[in-house]
Design an enzyme around this catalytic site. Structure first.
Site, PDB file in Angstrom:
ATOM      1  N   ALA A  70       0.848  -1.189   0.000  1.00 55.30           N
ATOM      2  CA  ALA A  70       0.000   0.000   0.000  1.00 55.30           C
ATOM      3  C   ALA A  70       0.885   1.240   0.000  1.00 55.30           C
ATOM      4  CB  ALA A  70      -0.911  -0.002   1.226  1.00 55.30           C
ATOM      5  N   GLU A 127      -2.326  -9.259  -0.541  1.00 55.24           N
ATOM      6  CA  GLU A 127      -3.742  -9.343  -0.198  1.00 55.24           C
ATOM      7  C   GLU A 127      -4.610  -9.276  -1.454  1.00 55.24           C
ATOM      8  OE1 GLU A 127      -4.331  -7.497   4.177  1.00 55.24           O
ATOM      9  OE2 GLU A 127      -3.310  -6.164   2.770  1.00 55.24           O
TER      10      GLU A 127
END
Length: 260
Positions: free
Chosen positions: A66, A115
């Site tokens: 991220a 993820e």
């Protein structure tokens, strides 16, 4: 539709969705998550698209994590909102998509990148791929479904070790642990994914979407996977694909499915 952070191409019923932030190693920021949501939603509605390949631009990374700069100063409430909205818009959305999604993991898949790959229906990795959930090294935990999907895929013990150590595993170890289905060279990755996609396309889109729903039900709290399977199985009998598939089998010819 024009996007700033992703590229979308479609050929022979296969869409390739490429996260295109090479200067940031394709790190996920809020804008990219929103664009991915819109792209997946549009592709799912496109009857010509029967398989989606998800990959990252360049040779170094699928998604290296991220974009930490976006949330470094977030409050508790902002952090919870970030995770909740991200899971709803992208990670859960991809997992429950009716159209099969294959992650072509071409390099680093870390944090949110792993993820995202785990939210896809299955994964194929290049031999230079490295995967991990390093969030605890930043004083946080995986927030986009990592603590749930990783144990489902590789088992509780292995997942606990990966998460607690914040370590990375290579493609071969990921394959041994069941995190990825196949490992190929980086130059062969998209071609190999396309070959599998072509095998999927030969089958009933209607049946495949119902199979995805039934498999996912087993991992959802409050859902009975067997009941979901029974209902989905029964609904298949009312489709044109079922009539075509069984007729083609009895007539000893290849079925021509329409997805209806």
């Amino acid at each position: 539709m024009t996007y700033e952070n992703i590229l979308v191409t479609t050929e022979n019923n296969i869409a390739t969705l490429t996260i295109n932030r090479p200067s940031k190693l394709n790190a996920l920021n809020v804008a990219t998550i929103n664009e991915l949501h819109k792209a997946f939603k549009k592709l799912e509605k496109d009857n010509e698209v029967q398989v989606i390949l998800l990959t990252g631009s360049g040779e170094k990374a699928f998604v290296a994590g991220a974009d930490i700069s976006e949330f470094a100063n977030f409050s508790v409430e902002q952090g919870m909102k970030l995770a909740a909205e991200g899971q709803e818009k992208l990670f859960d959305f991809v997992e429950n998509l009716k159209t099969p999604v294959i992650a072509a993991v071409n390099g680093f898949a870390l944090g949110g990148g792993l993820e995202l790959a785990m939210a896809c229906h299955f994964r194929i990795a290049s031999d230079n791929a490295k995967m991990g959930l390093p969030e605890v090294s930043l004083g946080v935990i995986p927030g986009y479904g990592g603590t749930q999907r990783l144990p489902q895929l590789i088992g509780k013990g292995r997942a606990m070790e990966m998460i607690m150590t914040a370590g990375m595993i290579n493609a071969e170890e990921a394959h041994r642990n069941g995190l990825v289905n196949h490992v190929v060279s980086q130059t062969e990755l998209l071609e190999f994914c396309t070959t599998i996609a072509q095998k999927i396309i030969k089958n009933s889109p209607n049946a495949i979407s119902k199979a995805i729903k039934a498999v996912n039900a087993n991992f959802k709290e409050g859902k009975n996977g067997y009941e979901t399977e029974i209902k989905a199985f029964g609904k298949c009998f009312g489709t044109e694909d079922f009539k075509e598939g069984t007729t083609a089998f009895l007539e000893k010819r290849k079925a021509l499915f329409t997805g209806k």
